[in-house]
Design an enzyme around this catalytic site. Structure first.
Site, mmCIF file in Angstrom:
data_model
loop_
_atom_site.group_PDB
_atom_site.id
_atom_site.type_symbol
_atom_site.label_atom_id
_atom_site.label_comp_id
_atom_site.label_asym_id
_atom_site.label_seq_id
_atom_site.Cartn_x
_atom_site.Cartn_y
_atom_site.Cartn_z
ATOM 1 N N HIS A 84 0.857 -1.192 0.000
ATOM 2 C CA HIS A 84 0.000 0.000 0.000
ATOM 3 C C HIS A 84 0.885 1.230 0.000
ATOM 4 O O HIS A 84 1.975 1.216 0.580
ATOM 5 C CB HIS A 84 -0.925 0.009 1.226
ATOM 6 C CG HIS A 84 -2.070 0.954 1.068
ATOM 7 N ND1 HIS A 84 -1.984 2.275 1.422
ATOM 8 C CD2 HIS A 84 -3.306 0.767 0.549
ATOM 9 C CE1 HIS A 84 -3.142 2.856 1.142
ATOM 10 N NE2 HIS A 84 -3.959 1.970 0.601
ATOM 11 N N GLU B 183 -7.844 -5.587 -0.261
ATOM 12 C CA GLU B 183 -8.393 -6.444 -1.311
ATOM 13 C C GLU B 183 -8.429 -7.929 -0.954
ATOM 14 O O GLU B 183 -9.227 -8.682 -1.504
ATOM 15 C CB GLU B 183 -7.605 -6.248 -2.618
ATOM 16 C CG GLU B 183 -7.453 -4.813 -3.059
ATOM 17 C CD GLU B 183 -8.760 -4.081 -3.317
ATOM 18 O OE1 GLU B 183 -9.826 -4.574 -2.894
ATOM 19 O OE2 GLU B 183 -8.705 -3.004 -3.929
HETATM 20 N N1 COA Z 1 4.086 -7.511 -4.868
HETATM 21 C C1 COA Z 1 5.415 -7.483 -5.138
HETATM 22 N N2 COA Z 1 6.191 -6.390 -5.014
HETATM 23 C C2 COA Z 1 5.589 -5.269 -4.596
HETATM 24 C C3 COA Z 1 4.228 -5.226 -4.297
HETATM 25 C C4 COA Z 1 3.459 -6.395 -4.440
HETATM 26 N N3 COA Z 1 2.156 -6.415 -4.192
HETATM 27 N N4 COA Z 1 3.897 -3.974 -3.911
HETATM 28 C C5 COA Z 1 5.038 -3.255 -3.972
HETATM 29 N N5 COA Z 1 6.049 -4.036 -4.387
HETATM 30 C C6 COA Z 1 7.432 -3.647 -4.582
HETATM 31 C C7 COA Z 1 7.557 -2.840 -5.868
HETATM 32 O O1 COA Z 1 7.849 -3.676 -6.979
HETATM 33 C C8 COA Z 1 8.687 -1.896 -5.569
HETATM 34 O O2 COA Z 1 9.906 -2.550 -5.798
HETATM 35 P P1 COA Z 1 11.061 -1.832 -6.633
HETATM 36 O O3 COA Z 1 11.436 -0.643 -5.806
HETATM 37 O O4 COA Z 1 12.127 -2.883 -6.706
HETATM 38 O O5 COA Z 1 10.469 -1.467 -7.959
HETATM 39 C C9 COA Z 1 8.566 -1.671 -4.064
HETATM 40 O O6 COA Z 1 7.834 -2.775 -3.535
HETATM 41 C C10 COA Z 1 7.856 -0.390 -3.709
HETATM 42 O O7 COA Z 1 6.621 -0.396 -4.388
HETATM 43 P P2 COA Z 1 5.958 0.886 -5.028
HETATM 44 O O8 COA Z 1 5.503 0.556 -6.402
HETATM 45 O O9 COA Z 1 6.846 2.079 -4.847
HETATM 46 O O10 COA Z 1 4.742 1.089 -4.103
HETATM 47 P P3 COA Z 1 3.586 2.088 -4.394
HETATM 48 O O11 COA Z 1 3.352 2.831 -3.155
HETATM 49 O O12 COA Z 1 3.833 2.885 -5.615
HETATM 50 O O13 COA Z 1 2.419 1.084 -4.757
HETATM 51 C C11 COA Z 1 0.636 -0.431 -4.613
HETATM 52 C C12 COA Z 1 1.435 0.670 -3.880
HETATM 53 C C13 COA Z 1 -0.633 -0.743 -3.836
HETATM 54 C C14 COA Z 1 0.250 0.080 -6.013
HETATM 55 C C15 COA Z 1 1.529 -1.681 -4.740
HETATM 56 O O14 COA Z 1 1.862 -2.148 -3.451
HETATM 57 C C16 COA Z 1 0.879 -2.790 -5.573
HETATM 58 O O15 COA Z 1 1.021 -2.781 -6.797
HETATM 59 N N6 COA Z 1 0.139 -3.748 -4.926
HETATM 60 C C17 COA Z 1 -0.553 -4.781 -5.658
HETATM 61 C C18 COA Z 1 -1.865 -4.228 -6.228
HETATM 62 C C19 COA Z 1 -2.903 -4.045 -5.158
HETATM 63 O O16 COA Z 1 -3.100 -4.885 -4.288
HETATM 64 N N7 COA Z 1 -3.624 -2.913 -5.272
HETATM 65 C C20 COA Z 1 -4.699 -2.577 -4.346
HETATM 66 C C21 COA Z 1 -4.313 -1.408 -3.499
HETATM 67 S S1 COA Z 1 -5.499 -1.095 -2.223
#
Ligand code: COA
Length: 361
Positions: free
Chosen positions: A244, A306
């Site tokens: 998140h 989720e």
């Molecule tokens: N699975 C695997 N790796 C994950 C991850 C996940 N669910 N969520 C984050 N990461 C990793 C990213 O790949 C990133 O790695 P990197 O720096 O090597 O590229 C790191 O953790 C930081 O993630 P980041 O993309 O900066 O986090 P964010 O704050 O931009 O994104 C979400 C937050 C929710 C978009 C992200 O955690 C995600 O994509 N989750 C899965 C989708 C989901 O469940 N969405 C519903 C949200 S309520």
């Protein structure tokens, strides 16, 4: 350098508005909706309470239930005519909101009714059953469950009400920000709702619960979780339902929805399969959390809303393709509350960009 200073990727940590609507404390794992801890608000099981709280700062009355019921009855002919036009329910929602015209563009209650009706009618149509018209005497969640399942089911209706209250607002999430940007230009409420739906549709925001259920089905049994997750991560894919932007601890909404799942499971409408699925979800969550901690020791990645959403909405009988649309049924309350708050601010949202392109001549 460009227009202004350095850029913040994804605007992480940037405060875009002052709001009285919700507090998301990512370190403590706390969500407060206009003064109410999310669990206390959701315990009512009645979506109208979230609506009245966000829009007017009070609990709902029977009159609020009747007014939203009347809005469903008024909106039904249009929804009934349109159902079946779109194979994806979020596209159906976007199209329904985009078609709202004239004075109805700023009829917030009409838009709330429209999003609920379109989602319920789509789910019913998808099941191949004859459509069911709304009953204005019921509360929103009870009626939507009745429209989806073909018969009233108080336990499932209450479970849906708890879900809708739980997701009604959540700080400056992407869809709320999108809605506020539109409102800040002086545009109408329906356009802000269209923007909200468009942002919610993406897999990084509201599109995750269907894929979470697909993942639970693919894993099938707790002992297979660890291998499946390792293979996904090795393939460079994200684990849906984990991570998140704001929470560094488990999303507090998960426990609220788990309580709703437990209540539904213990009711006359309970299905023993739900308890099994919840146990599987917890096992997958534990494996995913451990695997992600090994992979990203500096970035706590815990379960988001989720995981429990997928189990709860499935137990209510909502098809997984409609999970994101059902998220919109609750979140539209927050979008419209933010539209009003943004209008009161009265200033155009227009950030800056940093030019990194070439210069000729
Ligand atoms: N699975 C695997 N790796 C994950 C991850 C996940 N669910 N969520 C984050 N990461 C990793 C990213 O790949 C990133 O790695 P990197 O720096 O090597 O590229 C790191 O953790 C930081 O993630 P980041 O993309 O900066 O986090 P964010 O704050 O931009 O994104 C979400 C937050 C929710 C978009 C992200 O955690 C995600 O994509 N989750 C899965 C989708 C989901 O469940 N969405 C519903 C949200 S309520």
């Amino acid at each position: 350098m460009g227009e202004h200073g350095p850029s913040a990727d994804g605007l992480e940590g940037v405060v875009a508005a002052d709001t009285e609507l919700s507090l998301v404390d990512g370190a403590a794992g706390e969500l407060v909706i206009r003064g109410w801890p999310v669990g206390a608000l959701a315990a009512s099981g009645r979506f109208e309470d979230a609506l009245a709280l966000l829009w007017e700062g009070r609990r709902a009355t029977d009159d609020d239930v009747a007014r939203l019921g009347a809005a469903r009855a008024a909106g039904w002919p249009r929804v009934e005519r349109a159902v079946g036009a779109h194979a994806d329910p979020t596209v159906a929602l976007r199209a329904a909101a985009a078609a709202v015209d004239g004075p109805e563009q700023d009829d917030g209650l009409g838009l709330v009714a429209l999003v609920g009706l379109t989602t319920a009618a789509w789910a019913r149509w998808r099941s191949g059953q004859p459509l069911v018209a709304p009953d204005p005497a019921l509360d929103h969640a009870q009626d939507l469950v009745r429209m989806i399942r073909g018969a009233a089911d108080p336990a499932r209706g209450r479970a849906l009400g708890r879900y809708l209250c739980t997701v009604c607002d959540h700080g400056m999430n992407a869809s709320t920000f999108a809605a506020r940007v539109v409102a800040s230009t002086g545009s109408d409420t329906a356009s802000a709702v269209v923007a909200g739906i468009g942002a919610l549709k993406g897999p990084l925001h509201g599109g995750a619960p269907g894929p979470v259920l697909d993942m639970l089905d693919a894993i099938g049994a707790p002992e297979r979780a660890s291998g499946w997750i390792a293979a996904e991560l090795a393939a460079g894919r994200r684990i849906m339902g984990m991570g998140h932007r704001v929470y560094r601890v488990r999303d507090p909404r998960v426990a609220v929805l788990e309580a709703a799942i437990a209540e539904l499971t213990a009711s006359a409408s309970g299905d023993p399969a739900t308890a099994g699925r919840l146990a599987l979800a917890r096992a997958v969550e534990a494996e995913a959390e451990a695997a992600l901690a090994r992979r990203k020791p500096d970035r706590p990645l815990k379960a988001n809303v989720e995981f429990a959403t997928a189990v709860l909405l499935d137990a209510i009988g909502i098809p997984r393709e409609a999970f994101t649309a059902t998220f919109a049924v609750g979140r539209v309350a927050g979008w419209i509350a933010h539209v009003a708050e943004q209008r009161a601010v009265g200033r155009l949202i227009r950030p800056a960009s940093r030019y990194v392109g070439p210069r000729q001549g």
